[in-house]
Design a protein around this motif. Structure first.
Motif, PDB file in Angstrom:
ATOM      1  N   TRP A 132     -28.412  -9.019  12.398  1.00  0.00           N
ATOM      2  CA  TRP A 132     -28.652  -9.472  11.036  1.00  0.00           C
ATOM      3  C   TRP A 132     -29.088 -10.933  11.060  1.00  0.00           C
ATOM      4  N   ALA A 133     -29.597 -11.404   9.946  1.00  0.00           N
ATOM      5  CA  ALA A 133     -30.160 -12.758   9.915  1.00  0.00           C
ATOM      6  C   ALA A 133     -29.715 -13.498   8.665  1.00  0.00           C
ATOM      7  N   ASP A 134     -29.648 -14.819   8.793  1.00  0.00           N
ATOM      8  CA  ASP A 134     -29.450 -15.705   7.653  1.00  0.00           C
ATOM      9  C   ASP A 134     -30.275 -16.961   7.880  1.00  0.00           C
ATOM     10  N   ARG A 135     -29.978 -18.013   7.140  1.00  0.00           N
ATOM     11  CA  ARG A 135     -30.775 -19.244   7.268  1.00  0.00           C
ATOM     12  C   ARG A 135     -30.673 -19.866   8.651  1.00  0.00           C
ATOM     13  N   ASP A 136     -29.606 -19.536   9.367  1.00  0.00           N
ATOM     14  CA  ASP A 136     -29.422 -20.120  10.697  1.00  0.00           C
ATOM     15  C   ASP A 136     -30.082 -19.308  11.802  1.00  0.00           C
ATOM     16  N   GLY A 137     -30.690 -18.172  11.463  1.00  0.00           N
ATOM     17  CA  GLY A 137     -31.370 -17.375  12.471  1.00  0.00           C
ATOM     18  C   GLY A 137     -30.840 -15.954  12.553  1.00  0.00           C
TER      19      GLY A 137
END
Length: 218
Positions: free
Chosen positions: A26-31
């Motif tokens: 999964w991904a978020d603003r941090d990668g």
């Protein structure tokens, strides 16, 4: 990512379990993140989805309840291998264009081999229990390694996913920054979650706004 289960960082969005496993990337603003990168994380994820696993087996429940389940390291390796195989096959099925979502397994043939191997590693079978004066019941048994039996059950469900009615509805979520998959169970559904839908609408609004800027200056 919008919904997680205590003990695991993975999003659990109510998708079929093979897709929930795919979504341990999964991904978020941090990668981009791997929610089953080590044995403790893998066991946490299995505990979170264990109540949804069908068929259920007494040995699997006991294994999950153990403070440090036997064979946790080997189970984690097999779980990640199955996950990567499923993501390769999902990318093939959806023609997934997302670079950040690419599986570590490079080819469909390698993914098929990994999936079929996961199906066969630990046997799972049904037995009949019929006590005198009682009703007959079905009890699922596994081989010695209950953790790997869970992986085999997940692999079997993945075979059903790719050969059944849901495969044409499998989608890659194309919202900005997302690497998840989902089943399009409603004709109007476009995204894996409401959060991704909001991000996609904001991105479209921004693009339209940027497109009209030169005209506004002229």
């Amino acid at each position: 990512m919008d919904s997680t289960e205590p003990g695991t960082s993975a999003p659990l969005l109510g998708e079929p379990l093979p897709i929930e496993l795919m979504n341990t990337i999964w991904a978020d603003r941090d990668g981009v993140h791997d929610a089953i990168a080590d044995p403790d994380e893998a066991i946490a994820w299995l505990r979170a989805v264990g109540p949804r696993l069908t068929p259920s087996a007494p040995a699997v429940g006991a294994w999950l309840d153990a403070e440090r389940p036997a064979g946790a390291e080997a189970t984690a390796v097999r779980l990640r291998g199955l996950r990567d195989a499923l993501r390769r096959l999902a990318a093939e099925a959806t023609e997934d264009p997302r670079p950040d979502a690419q599986s570590t397994i490079a080819t469909r043939d390698a993914a098929l081999a990994a999936l079929n191997d996961a199906c066969s590693v630990t046997p799972v079978w049904a037995t009949l229990h019929w006590p005198s004066g009682g009703d007959p019941t079905r009890i699922v048994r596994t081989g010695d390694l209950a953790g790997q039996a869970m992986v085999a059950m997940l692999a079997g469900q993945a075979v059903d996913l790719f050969t059944g009615d849901m495969r044409p509805q499998l989608r890659a979520c194309l919202a900005p920054g997302c690497v998840l998959y989902f089943v399009k169970q409603h004709p109007r559904r476009e995204w894996c979650s409401a959060g991704c839908g909001n991000r996609a609408r904001v991105a479209r609004h921004y693009q339209r706004h940027q497109a009209v800027k030169p005209d506004a200056k002229s």
